[in-house]
Design a protein around this motif. Structure first.
Motif, short mmCIF file in Angstrom:
data_model
loop_
_atom_site.label_atom_id
_atom_site.label_comp_id
_atom_site.label_asym_id
_atom_site.label_seq_id
_atom_site.Cartn_x
_atom_site.Cartn_y
_atom_site.Cartn_z
N GLY A 466 17.49 64.55 54.96
CA GLY A 466 16.31 65.42 54.07
C GLY A 466 16.28 64.99 52.55
O GLY A 466 16.51 63.71 52.41
N ALA A 467 16.41 66.14 51.88
CA ALA A 467 16.30 65.76 50.39
C ALA A 467 17.47 64.97 49.80
O ALA A 467 17.29 64.26 49.02
CB ALA A 467 16.05 66.89 49.54
N LEU A 693 25.46 73.75 46.12
CA LEU A 693 24.18 73.89 46.46
C LEU A 693 23.56 72.24 46.76
O LEU A 693 23.68 71.36 45.89
CB LEU A 693 23.15 74.35 45.31
N LEU A 694 22.78 72.14 47.98
CA LEU A 694 22.19 70.91 48.32
C LEU A 694 20.64 70.94 48.16
O LEU A 694 19.90 71.81 48.18
CB LEU A 694 22.78 70.81 49.80
N GLY A 695 20.20 69.69 48.05
CA GLY A 695 18.60 69.67 47.92
C GLY A 695 18.25 69.94 49.17
O GLY A 695 17.08 70.61 49.09
N VAL A 747 11.55 65.17 43.67
CA VAL A 747 11.50 65.92 45.07
C VAL A 747 11.11 67.42 45.12
O VAL A 747 11.69 68.04 44.38
CB VAL A 747 12.79 65.83 45.93
N ASP A 748 10.17 67.59 45.71
CA ASP A 748 9.42 68.92 45.34
C ASP A 748 9.92 70.17 46.13
O ASP A 748 10.98 69.74 47.08
CB ASP A 748 8.02 68.88 46.06
N LEU A 749 10.25 71.45 45.58
CA LEU A 749 10.94 72.52 46.25
C LEU A 749 10.13 72.76 47.50
O LEU A 749 8.90 72.42 47.49
CB LEU A 749 10.82 73.60 45.46
N GLY A 750 10.84 73.48 48.41
CA GLY A 750 10.08 73.89 49.50
C GLY A 750 9.12 75.35 49.19
O GLY A 750 9.33 75.81 48.18
#
Length: 848
Positions: A466-467, A693-695, A747-750
């Motif tokens: 993922g991120a 906290l993970l991406g 990388v964009d936030l969700g």
């Protein structure tokens, strides 16, 4: 999982000892003493000044007494008169308290910004006669605390019947220039049309009988031929000129300071601007209680301290004080007079995706900045000095609701004492000891948390899914086509040009030195300074015309080769990301940042900050100065370089740019006036805390429950961002080599709202490490997730929340990890019981 530095590491166990070795142990603090001139001055006041006021006044006098160009401003002064807390103090001569000015008519007085004439016939009679001065060694300066408007009137002066004498008009509204008469018979425009707005220090000096040189905010304007004449035996007026015994027409200015005496050199003009500007900022926004390095109180007992002069520290202290704790704000290793970290040190163009993410004291600050800057709308971009002023108010009891927040400069943490897992005291390098019950490390470096035994992470974890696939060494790069990496282009055997640190080739594997894609390492994203600059003559302070220390043109070979490959890039904006944070009449002040590749090589000093997080303080100082000199060297090259690859049009365009003359009046002892006080430490050490906290968490959609917890302390509202880490040589196709940068990420936030809750647990050390401390900026997050959580406004709200949660823990004798702390603290934060005017409740959403 990256490079962890735990409490049992050699660094952690040896920190205090190594700092002692470097410093020789804590020195003895000197008692704070006032200058004799300060004592003489305040003894003459009808009303004694506050401690903060007296200390601010004392610092100004010390700065004026400093030797510059072989003499001091103080020794040259015939009269110094400046703002005080009341009219009596503001009419008194500082350098001769037996003499005072007197009011003519009814000029208005305000202790925050000084005197204003509101009608003709109003002025201040200084009592100083023109003929007390030397007509051929003469300087006269006034400081206006507003940008003047109105007609071409005089801000000070004395004229005889033949119009001979002294006069200063800080700004002629007809053409935005300054007009001066200095022991002369005529007035002349001392600056070019459109060259001044009049606010700040305006004046001129003459060293002989033939010419006068004017300056505005310490910036030398033009020198004009003005033969000297004898000065009249008439008193000099402020707010208007004494026109042969009558008050000339008034100027609608706010005036707060005047110097009249012998001529001042350009360096002395710069120091006078800065010293007076610093003092007047304190008068307007609060005489916060401050003890400087190595001077003052040796032992301080408080419930709670915030470490690091960042905005989150100010908010932590204020919120903890509101909750009933005694508090102190503690400066880090290089902190001096900048109380707002990056936000008041250059980062005027804030990084926010959704302004709805922030309330509380963060939103209060944006509202207050709107008022300070007289802006039409509330915004997240601002002059850095406005943030400094707003934070100064929050540190001053008269303006923050009555809460005491003493401020202590230090040279960093020396040693920490713990009982079990609790920090009970610590000593600073300059010799102070603080006995405490709790702490928050709000610094960019995490020196306090590290010394307190907290585990930390440095660098990039290995790539995940993922991120988190963006972690570790990059698999793709930002490419600079046409820029060859080898000293002899196309010949690897000749070696890499300066600034390159690795090689990647799929065609010649034997040349590879860059680890495989996705590999973890201890490298960190690049630092720079967010330079405060302008291309407007009104505010411009010209850049140096000589190269900075350590300048080596070979260090800019990547840039020069890029210029050769891109000869049509001839604008300052082609090489720098310059965002306007203030615009008036089409002219702007800018936050100048790195121009992200592949647009152009820019201000990020790639690869030269890797040692910074764990470096000794002296080594950090060298890294800090190298970064500053790198950028100043780049600007020097683009303005004055002789390399034929520099387009002539680019040099012409860049010569219009300089620093902003009305910023950064209070430099660190190793800096100079006007230098940005804070390097952009984008990432140093990160906490290895209760949770990480993970991406991948930050890419979840809207409306979900966060995985870690709903104990929200702030909101993340920016994409996952990392600047590049290094320049490499990259064989793009067989035999075609280019320079590339590695490590950049976006990388964009969700979801669609641009917001994500920041949980308490990533601010909290592991209970086995320390149980009475928090961290705000250096969050427990992967390198990828940290890229979104590191933003200034997010950290500010985190700081406010942690101050309240710490208070709940300390007052109830709980550990900071105790789950009982958060619910009560959340309720208190949302109740907003001590709200200042225009302070909303914090935004602490519990869903994504």
């Amino acid at each position: 999982m990256g490079f962890h530095i735990g409490p049992g590491s050699a660094f952690s166990l040896g920190l205090a000892a190594s700092l002692r070795r470097r410093s020789g142990g804590p020195p003895s603090l000197k008692e704070y003493t006032y200058e004799a001139e300060t004592e003489n001055l305040v003894a003459a006041f009808v009303n004694a000044p506050s401690v903060g006021d007296k200390r601010s006044r004392n610092r100004l006098i010390k700065r004026l007494k400093k030797q510059i160009d072989g003499s001091s401003i103080w020794s040259k002064a015939k009269m110094v008169m400046g703002l005080g807390a009341d009219e009596n103090a503001s009419l008194r001569w500082w350098n001769d308290p037996s003499r005072t000015a007197t009011k003519i008519g009814t000029p208005t007085f305000n202790a925050s910004f000084g005197w204003t004439a509101t009608a003709n016939g109003q002025a201040l009679n200084t009592g100083l006669l023109g003929n007390e001065l030397d007509q051929n060694d003469l300087g006269a300066y006034v400081y206006c605390t507003s940008e003047p408007t109105g007609n071409s009137s005089n801000d000070m002066g004395v004229l005889n019947a033949s119009s001979q004498g002294i006069s200063i008009c800080a700004r002629r509204a007809t053409n935005d220039n300054m007009s001066i008469r200095l022991a002369s018979a005529v007035t002349t425009a001392i600056s070019a049309d459109g060259d001044t707005l009049g606010g700040g220090l305006s004046g001129a000096s003459r060293f002989d009988a033939v010419s006068v040189t004017g300056s505005h905010n310490g910036v030398t304007k033009n020198t004009v031929s003005l033969p000297s004449v004898a000065l009249p035996a008439l008193p000099i007026y402020l707010l208007a000129a004494n026109a042969n015994g009558s008050v000339a027409s008034f100027s609608p200015r706010r005036q707060a300071f005047c110097y009249i005496g012998r001529a001042l050199t350009p360096a002395q003009e710069t120091e006078l601007t800065a010293a007076v500007g610093e003092y007047l900022e304190a008068c307007a926004y609060g005489h916060a209680y401050l003890e400087e390095v190595g001077v003052g109180t040796a032992v301080i007992n408080v419930d709670f301290i915030a470490y690091g002069f960042t905005p989150q520290s100010v908010l932590s202290c204020l919120q903890a004080a509101r909750a009933g704790l005694s508090v102190a704000l503690i400066g880090g290793w290089r902190d001096r007079f900048n109380f707002g970290g990056m936000s008041s040190g250059g980062l005027g163009f804030g990084d926010v995706s959704n302004t709805a993410a922030f309330g509380g004291l963060v939103r209060y600050l944006t509202k207050r900045i709107k008022a300070i800057g007289n802006q039409a709308t509330e915004q997240y971009y601002f002059e850095p000095r406005w943030m400094q002023w707003a934070l100064r108010e929050l540190l001053t009891p008269e303006k923050n609701g009555g809460f005491q927040i003493p401020i202590y400069q230090t040279n960093g943490v020396l040693a920490v004492t713990k009982t079990g897992t609790e920090v009970t005291s610590f000593t600073t390098v300059d010799g102070r000891t603080f006995n405490i019950k709790g702490w928050v490390d709000n610094s960019y470096e995490l020196d306090f948390a590290k010394a307190a035994g907290c585990s930390t992470i440095r660098g990039r974890e290995a790539a995940g899914s993922g991120a988190e696939a963006n972690n570790g060494v990059d698999s793709s790069f930002i490419e600079y086509d046409g820029v060859d990496p080898w000293k002899t282009p196309g010949v690897p055997a000749s070696g890499l040009i300066n600034m390159l640190t690795a090689v990647r080739s799929t065609f010649k594997p034997g040349l590879n030195t860059l680890p495989a894609a996705g590999t973890a390492d201890d490298k960190i994203q690049a630092y720079n300074f967010r330079m405060t600059m302008t291309n407007s003559a009104k505010w411009r302070k010209p850049l140096p015309t000589t190269p900075p220390p350590g300048y080596d043109v070979a260090d800019y070979e990547v840039l020069l080769r890029f210029m050769a490959a891109n000869p049509t890039k001839v604008s300052f904006f082609d090489y720098f990301k310059a965002d306007a944070f203030y615009t008036a009449n089409g002219e702007s002040k800018f936050d100048v940042n790195n121009r992200a590749g592949p647009a152009a090589p820019s201000t990020d000093f790639l690869g030269r900050n890797w040692d910074y997080p764990l470096a000794s303080y002296s080594a950090r100082e060298a890294i800090w100065k190298a970064h500053w000199n790198w950028i100043v060297g780049m600007l020097y090259l683009m303005q004055h370089g002789t390399d034929p690859r520099i387009p002539a049009a680019l040099k012409t365009n860049c010569l219009a740019w300089g620093f902003v003359s009305d910023h950064y009046f209070s430099p660190h002892e190793n800096d100079t006036v006007g230098m940005n006080p804070q390097m952009y430490v984008r990432e140093a050490l990160r906490l290895d805390g209760v949770a990480k906290l993970l991406g991948t968490e930050l890419t979840r959609g809207d409306g979900g429950v966060p995985t870690i917890s709903t104990n929200t302390v702030s909101m993340i509202s920016y994409f996952m961002d990392s600047h590049a880490i290094q320049y490499i040589a990259f064989e793009k196709t067989a035999g075609v080599w280019i320079v590339a940068s590695e490590g950049g990420m976006a990388v964009d936030l969700g979801g669609s709202d641009g917001m994500f809750p920041l949980p308490l647990e990533i601010c909290t050390p592991k209970p086995g490490d320390c149980t009475n401390g928090f961290v705000s900026f250096g969050l427990s997050a992967s390198h990828v997730a940290f890229g979104a959580g590191r933003m200034e406004f997010t950290a500010m709200q985190t700081g406010q929340s942690l101050g309240q949660i710490a208070a709940e823990a300390i007052k109830n004798n709980r550990t900071f990890q105790d789950p009982a702390n958060y619910p009560v603290a959340r309720s208190a934060l949302l109740a907003n019981a001590f709200a200042l005017t225009n302070e909303p409740v914090p935004i602490l959403a519990q869903t994504t």
